[in-house]
Design an enzyme around this catalytic site. Structure first.
Site, PDB file in Angstrom:
ATOM      1  N   HIS A  70       0.865  -1.184   0.000  1.00  0.00           N
ATOM      2  CA  HIS A  70       0.000   0.000   0.000  1.00  0.00           C
ATOM      3  C   HIS A  70       0.899   1.230   0.000  1.00  0.00           C
ATOM      4  O   HIS A  70       0.725   2.131  -0.802  1.00  0.00           O
ATOM      5  CB  HIS A  70      -0.911  -0.065   1.240  1.00  0.00           C
ATOM      6  CG  HIS A  70      -1.757   1.159   1.466  1.00  0.00           C
ATOM      7  ND1 HIS A  70      -2.705   1.222   2.442  1.00  0.00           N
ATOM      8  CD2 HIS A  70      -1.799   2.370   0.853  1.00  0.00           C
ATOM      9  CE1 HIS A  70      -3.304   2.414   2.416  1.00  0.00           C
ATOM     10  NE2 HIS A  70      -2.764   3.119   1.465  1.00  0.00           N
ATOM     11  N   GLU A 113       0.712   7.623  -3.502  1.00  0.00           N
ATOM     12  CA  GLU A 113       1.612   7.359  -2.367  1.00  0.00           C
ATOM     13  C   GLU A 113       2.860   8.237  -2.437  1.00  0.00           C
ATOM     14  O   GLU A 113       3.375   8.671  -1.413  1.00  0.00           O
ATOM     15  CB  GLU A 113       1.977   5.874  -2.305  1.00  0.00           C
ATOM     16  CG  GLU A 113       0.793   4.993  -1.903  1.00  0.00           C
ATOM     17  CD  GLU A 113       0.261   5.269  -0.498  1.00  0.00           C
ATOM     18  OE1 GLU A 113       1.047   5.252   0.459  1.00  0.00           O
ATOM     19  OE2 GLU A 113      -0.956   5.505  -0.365  1.00  0.00           O
ATOM     20  N   HIS A 117       3.108  10.575   0.680  1.00  0.00           N
ATOM     21  CA  HIS A 117       4.102  10.093   1.645  1.00  0.00           C
ATOM     22  C   HIS A 117       5.540  10.234   1.135  1.00  0.00           C
ATOM     23  O   HIS A 117       6.431  10.594   1.885  1.00  0.00           O
ATOM     24  CB  HIS A 117       3.838   8.620   1.982  1.00  0.00           C
ATOM     25  CG  HIS A 117       2.457   8.381   2.510  1.00  0.00           C
ATOM     26  ND1 HIS A 117       2.101   8.643   3.810  1.00  0.00           N
ATOM     27  CD2 HIS A 117       1.329   7.926   1.915  1.00  0.00           C
ATOM     28  CE1 HIS A 117       0.812   8.345   4.000  1.00  0.00           C
ATOM     29  NE2 HIS A 117       0.323   7.908   2.866  1.00  0.00           N
TER      30      HIS A 117
HETATM   31  O1  U2P Z   1      -5.879   4.659   7.740  1.00  0.00           O
HETATM   32  C1  U2P Z   1      -6.531   5.326   6.695  1.00  0.00           C
HETATM   33  C2  U2P Z   1      -5.528   6.074   5.820  1.00  0.00           C
HETATM   34  O2  U2P Z   1      -4.824   7.056   6.559  1.00  0.00           O
HETATM   35  C3  U2P Z   1      -3.501   7.177   6.064  1.00  0.00           C
HETATM   36  N1  U2P Z   1      -2.537   6.800   7.127  1.00  0.00           N
HETATM   37  C4  U2P Z   1      -2.886   5.985   8.151  1.00  0.00           C
HETATM   38  C5  U2P Z   1      -1.975   5.669   9.136  1.00  0.00           C
HETATM   39  C6  U2P Z   1      -0.687   6.186   9.081  1.00  0.00           C
HETATM   40  O3  U2P Z   1       0.162   5.924   9.944  1.00  0.00           O
HETATM   41  N2  U2P Z   1      -0.371   7.007   8.045  1.00  0.00           N
HETATM   42  C7  U2P Z   1      -1.268   7.325   7.059  1.00  0.00           C
HETATM   43  O4  U2P Z   1      -0.953   8.041   6.126  1.00  0.00           O
HETATM   44  C8  U2P Z   1      -3.385   6.232   4.880  1.00  0.00           C
HETATM   45  O5  U2P Z   1      -3.719   7.007   3.750  1.00  0.00           O
HETATM   46  P1  U2P Z   1      -3.308   6.689   2.256  1.00  0.00           P
HETATM   47  O6  U2P Z   1      -1.835   6.572   2.146  1.00  0.00           O
HETATM   48  O7  U2P Z   1      -3.994   5.429   1.876  1.00  0.00           O
HETATM   49  O8  U2P Z   1      -3.881   7.862   1.528  1.00  0.00           O
HETATM   50  C9  U2P Z   1      -4.447   5.187   5.235  1.00  0.00           C
HETATM   51  O9  U2P Z   1      -4.910   4.462   4.160  1.00  0.00           O
END
Ligand code: U2P
Length: 224
Positions: A70, A113, A117
């Site tokens: 993910h 992502e 991130h």
């Molecule tokens: O948990 C739901 C969404 O929140 C983001 N998430 C969660 C925990 C964490 O430690 N960090 C974080 O970013 C994720 O978002 P996404 O990357 O999918 O957009 C996770 O899916």
């Protein structure tokens, strides 16, 4: 009435600065974080939800997706940065997206992502996805989950135990199981900035992420 409006404006401002509403947190800066969480999603659960069932590449059953990447998330000890600002607008080249599709199930996910991130890792798209691959390669997916042919009712502890058995360096405090409703959603495994396994932070507190005794892993479909 006027006090009411002022109060609402103030609350919205507080939410933007401290609450993570909006494109990026004011304090989030590329490269400033404490550790990484690798999120390994159980793809059949994602595709079993009505909302995602039609995501073509991941859920059209062309490939037998099981645990997929993910994301690799830079984390603070409490909370996490997101959508960090870079000097240049983040751009993930098509050729790099193509290369990631063996371990990540969708083009949209790869781009998302990195923007959310990867930008906070302080790394370029090439370096970030090379790191994602190196970290992913450190983890062995237990044999039993690679080709699950029937739904499996299992406890979060058993899922964790299978991963600990397949990965002798992995310790219970380095991994958390996430469930959504009655299904296993994903695993979070924590790594230091220098790419070694480490204990997770409060973000991955197990009871917050899955408190159920029994969860279901829908079977792997497709690719026959
Ligand atoms: O948990 C739901 C969404 O929140 C983001 N998430 C969660 C925990 C964490 O430690 N960090 C974080 O970013 C994720 O978002 P996404 O990357 O999918 O957009 C996770 O899916």
């Amino acid at each position: 009435m006027r006090i009411g409006v002022r109060f609402i404006v103030l609350m919205i401002a507080v939410l933007f600065v401290f609450g993570g509403v909006g494109a990026s947190h004011a304090k989030d800066q590329a490269g400033k974080f404490d550790y990484y969480a690798l999120a390994l999603s159980w793809s059949p659960s994602y595709c079993a939800s009505a909302k995602h069932a039609r995501d073509s590449l991941q859920c059209n059953n062309a490939r037998p997706f099981a645990f997929v990447v993910h994301g690799l998330w830079p984390q603070y000890e409490r909370g996490w940065p997101q959508n960090c600002r870079l000097r240049k607008r983040p751009w993930v080249p098509e050729t790099l997206i193509d290369k990631m599709l063996d371990i990540m199930p969708s083009r949209k996910l790869v781009i998302h992502e990195y923007k959310k991130h990867g930008t906070c890792s302080g790394l370029s798209p090439d370096a970030y996805f090379a790191l994602v691959r190196r970290i992913y390669k450190q983890i062995t997916i237990p044999e039993r989950f690679q080709r699950l042919s029937k739904p499996l009712a299992i406890s979060p502890d058993e899922v964790e135990a299978e991963f600990l058995k397949a990965n002798p360096a992995l310790k219970p405090e380095m991994v958390s199981i996430v469930c959504r409703g009655s299904r296993l959603s994903e695993l979070r495994i924590c790594f230091s900035r220098d790419e070694t396994l480490q204990a997770c932070g409060v973000n991955e507190t197990q009871r917050k992420l899955c408190n159920s005794r029994k969860i279901v892993m829908p079977p792997v479909r497709g690719g026959q």
